[in-house]
Write a protein that holds these residues in place. Structure first.
Motif, mmCIF file in Angstrom:
data_model
loop_
_atom_site.group_PDB
_atom_site.id
_atom_site.type_symbol
_atom_site.label_atom_id
_atom_site.label_comp_id
_atom_site.label_asym_id
_atom_site.label_seq_id
_atom_site.Cartn_x
_atom_site.Cartn_y
_atom_site.Cartn_z
ATOM 1 N N SER A 402 111.499 -31.441 83.344
ATOM 2 C CA SER A 402 111.099 -31.472 84.751
ATOM 3 C C SER A 402 110.227 -32.675 85.078
ATOM 4 N N PHE A 576 112.606 -26.474 94.970
ATOM 5 C CA PHE A 576 112.389 -26.759 93.552
ATOM 6 C C PHE A 576 113.518 -26.253 92.649
ATOM 7 N N GLN A 577 114.290 -25.270 93.098
ATOM 8 C CA GLN A 577 115.397 -24.767 92.283
ATOM 9 C C GLN A 577 116.734 -25.327 92.764
ATOM 10 N N TRP A 578 116.961 -25.292 94.073
ATOM 11 C CA TRP A 578 118.207 -25.825 94.614
ATOM 12 C C TRP A 578 118.157 -27.328 94.839
ATOM 13 N N GLY A 579 116.957 -27.868 94.999
ATOM 14 C CA GLY A 579 116.821 -29.311 95.167
ATOM 15 C C GLY A 579 116.922 -29.810 96.586
ATOM 16 N N TRP A 580 116.827 -28.920 97.592
ATOM 17 C CA TRP A 580 116.907 -29.360 98.982
ATOM 18 C C TRP A 580 115.654 -30.157 99.351
ATOM 19 N N ALA A 582 114.113 -32.212 97.615
ATOM 20 C CA ALA A 582 113.183 -32.329 96.487
ATOM 21 C C ALA A 582 112.700 -33.757 96.285
ATOM 22 N N GLU A 583 113.599 -34.738 96.543
ATOM 23 C CA GLU A 583 113.208 -36.130 96.323
ATOM 24 C C GLU A 583 112.069 -36.557 97.236
ATOM 25 N N GLU A 588 112.083 -34.868 90.640
ATOM 26 C CA GLU A 588 113.273 -35.558 90.166
ATOM 27 C C GLU A 588 114.298 -34.621 89.545
ATOM 28 N N GLN A 589 113.866 -33.466 89.086
ATOM 29 C CA GLN A 589 114.764 -32.546 88.408
ATOM 30 C C GLN A 589 114.538 -31.136 88.928
ATOM 31 N N ALA A 590 115.512 -30.609 89.683
ATOM 32 C CA ALA A 590 115.418 -29.225 90.146
ATOM 33 C C ALA A 590 115.739 -28.297 88.990
#
Length: 739
Positions: A402, A576-580, A582-583, A588-590
């Motif tokens: 992560s 944090f899990q799906w990455g919506w 997140a950037e 960097e890593q969901a």
């Protein structure tokens, strides 16, 4: 309660030098204690009672001499393109690095990849392991520089070298940029709210003093109770947020009482007796929620909760004593510029102590009261939609995968996954107790063979026995990564099928390792969530029942909290899990949500949600008790409290959101979760759903059975007794008026 706090605030104002000196002495004392206290040591027990922890404890007991709590480093080598690690030149580079690291004073053991046969099948990747005699926090700069220098030499010769493990990992710490950003944003909100530098600065000053005392206390007691800097992060976060908010409410009420014409000392006493009462009960709800974390059974979580609860206690005490004392030094400086010029006079069109009849809070309350059903339906539907991702919640413990790709730990993780397979970064450790076996050696070999044949296991290592020869351990590498659902299923399969193997061999074995530990912890925390909720909601219900003398108001408060916390958890899953998006937050890593996060978020947000409930609804209750009709009481409550509650919520959001800038995934996730939860709870639940529900309930909102009414203690949080202020033995003479 109101009478006692009135006298406390009155006395603190009058004896301001004594109060200031007492708090200064406390700060100096705990600061001196923190300076000389030894560093805290981890007891190594994450969650007693789960299988992974039992296996780890057995390993500690039977394999004496192993420095299991010592730092470690896994040095990963990747050969240049088209070359093999086993080539003579590359092998020489690795041997030189291993020899250079082995000479370090704190090094316990270094194992070369050629000695341990840790070279990938295609010979493109290999790794060496370094074990140290001391924990990561005790490594000297000389030791770290020796490792870094050896790596630099190898890299200059064309070898790609990355380092995982704890030896060079950045240790999370409280303080610094995050808190600084939060304080700056809070200062802006306070300045806009009060229109006075002194009024904006006083809550910041007292909050910083409170956090300083709390953090120094944690450091001073760290070695005794095992309170690390990570433990103190939550105390800093909450201490700063509630410290500013509680002082904000007292200062705001002081300004209101001054606008009504009260002399400074009287205004300070009334502010402590009314707003101070709300501070006490709001603080108690937060303390209940934080102290309740001890029922979960995770030592680290218990320590974080208790340390943060202590920070909240300090914040409450400072709001009730130091804030009135500082008001005594500058009684007029905290007033708005117009109030300082006009003295007691108020501007035209202002009533009720200088509060405009038609301010933003009044207009919003009337808007909701005219449309309670649409507002209620829209709020519930919106929060419900945001909560939907919770159904896909996956819990784990973020590791090196992560971290940003700019870190060597992340690059080492990726290199090992590429060279040895996805499951290599999350091996399972099997601990076999062969005391009951007739032939321990043969029995352990059978266990190794059976586990190696399990679907989903790609390889097993040779078993290592302890000196007594009655206990062995070996590793099993899954085909899938540490956070993959297939790995979780594999662990359950091994455990479900072991009874036959144990019966035939006369041994017992347990599965541990970081992956198994994370799975066991997540399950245990999930099982503990309902008892935890029962404890804190039950205690808080009783507390709110006493404060508001109503059955339905506490029920409404609890249901509103559930909506806001589920919506916050859903948002955390989406980001944090799906990455919506997140950037945008530097993620960097969901992946799976930290297993501690849900119960952690529930506890803290519950306490903060009850904060806003108490601050906002207490003014409504006060108006209702003093004769307003239900709808008018809602309007009156919003007239007096909405602006300050909004400011308090914005400060909370600013403080928590500033921690999103942290490079530590745990702190980043907590900061985002708390900020979004406060946003939902303060602005949707408390500012919209609460007045809508109260409008629909009318007089029934304040209903309480007569028997229960007689049984409950009367804490007078509305300040009814202060309509005729109690005697304090202080003359309100001309000198006092001139202040």
């Amino acid at each position: 309660m109101a009478t006692f706090l009135y006298r406390l605030g009155h006395t603190a104002f009058r004896r301001r030098w004594s109060v200031l000196l007492v708090w200064a002495a406390v700060l100096v004392a705990v600061g001196a204690g923190a300076a000389v206290a030894p560093a805290a040591k981890d007891d190594g027990s994450f969650m007693p009672g789960i299988e992974a922890q039992k296996a780890f404890d057995l390993m500690e007991e039977r394999f004496s001499g192993a420095h299991s709590d010592g730092a470690n480093a896994r040095i990963v080598f990747v050969a240049p393109d088209g070359q093999k690690i086993t080539a003579a030149d590359n092998r020489a580079v690795i041997d030189d690095l291993v020899d250079g690291v082995r000479s370090g004073a704190q090094v316990d053991r270094v194992v070369s990849p050629f000695q341990a046969k840790t070279v990938s099948t295609d010979a493109s990747t290999a790794y060496a392991t370094v074990s140290y005699k001391v924990a990561a926090g005790d490594l000297t700069d000389t030791t770290k520089k020796a490792l870094e220098s050896a790596i630099d030499v190898a890299q200059k010769q064309g070898m790609t070298v990355e380092v995982g493990g704890t030896a060079l990992a950045t240790q999370p710490a409280a303080g610094g940029m995050a808190e600084g950003m939060g304080i700056v944003l809070a200062a802006v909100v306070l300045l806009i709210t009060f229109g006075s530098l002194a009024a904006a600065g006083l809550p910041l000053l007292t909050a910083i003093i409170g956090v300083g005392i709390s953090m120094a206390s944690i450091l001073a007691l760290g070695s005794t109770f095992g309170l690390s800097m990570t433990t103190g992060t939550l105390a800093t976060m909450l201490g700063l947020a509630v410290g500013i908010d509680y002082a904000l409410f007292v200062v705001s009420r002081y300004r209101e009482e001054r606008a009504k014409g009260h002399v400074p000392q009287e205004a300070a006493g009334l502010a402590a007796g009314t707003a101070g009462s709300a501070v006490v009960f709001a603080g108690l709800t937060v303390i209940i929620a934080l102290a309740g974390l001890t029922v979960v059974g995770v030592p680290m979580l218990s320590k974080m909760g208790l340390a943060a609860a202590g920070a909240v206690v300090v914040a409450v005490l400072i709001a009730l004593t130091l804030v009135p004392a500082l008001l005594g030094f500058w009684p007029n400086a905290v007033l708005a510029r117009r109030a300082r010029k006009n003295g007691k006079r108020t501007s035209s069109g202002e009533q009720h102590g200088g509060i405009p009849q038609n301010n933003g809070g009044t207009r919003w309350a009337r808007f909701v009261l005219r449309r309670p059903v649409p507002v209620l339906l829209a709020g519930v539907a919106g929060l419900g939609a945001l909560a939907l991702p919770v159904t896909d919640l996956q819990m784990g413990m973020p590791g090196e995968e992560s971290k940003p790709t700019s870190t060597t730990e992340r690059r080492a993780y990726d290199a090992l996954a590429d060279g040895f397979g996805a499951g290599f970064n999350g091996p399972l450790t099997i601990v076999v107790d062969a005391k009951g076996a007739a032939d321990p050696q043969s029995a352990v070999e059978t266990v190794v063979k059976e586990i190696g044949a399990t679907d989903g296991v790609v390889s097993v290592s040779p078993a290592q026995f302890n000196a007594a020869g009655d206990t062995a351990m070996f590793s099993a590498v899954p085909a899938t990564g540490p956070n993959d659902e297939a790995t979780k299923a594999l662990i359950h399969t091994i455990r479900a099928e072991r009874s036959a193997t144990e019966s035939s061999t006369g041994t017992t074995f347990e599965v541990t390792g970081s992956t198994a530990m994370n799975i066991d912890v997540a399950q245990a925390l999930q099982n503990a969530l309902v008892p935890y909720l029962t404890v804190i909601v039950g205690l808080a219900f009783v507390l709110l029942l006493v404060v508001f003398r109503s059955v339905l108001v506490p029920v409404k408060a609890a249901l509103g909290f559930l909506l806001s916390v589920l919506a916050a958890l859903g948002s955390v899953v989406a980001v944090f899990q799906w990455g919506w998006g997140a950037e945008l937050l530097g993620v960097e890593q969901a992946g799976p949500i930290m297993s501690l996060m849900p119960i952690f978020l529930v506890g803290i947000v519950f306490g903060l949600a009850m904060d806003y409930e108490v601050f906002l609804v207490a003014r409504m209750r006060e108006a209702y008790v003093h004769g307003d009709r239900p709808a008018q009481a809602v309007v009156t409550g919003f007239r007096h409290s909405a602006r300050v509650v909004v400011a308090a919520a914005l400060i909370m959001i600013a403080v928590f959101a500033s921690f999103v800038a942290s490079a530590e995934p745990m702190i980043k996730t907590i900061g985002f979760g708390l900020a979004i939860a406060v946003l939902f709870d303060a602005f949707v639940v408390r500012m919209a759903l609460v007045p809508a529900v109260l409008a629909l309930l009318g007089d029934r909102a304040w209903w309480l059975p007569r028997r229960l009414d007689r049984a409950l203690p009367n804490v007078d949080v509305e300040g009814e007794a202060l309509q005729s202020p109690p005697s304090t033995g202080v003359r309100h003479d001309k000198e006092m008026v001139r202040m």
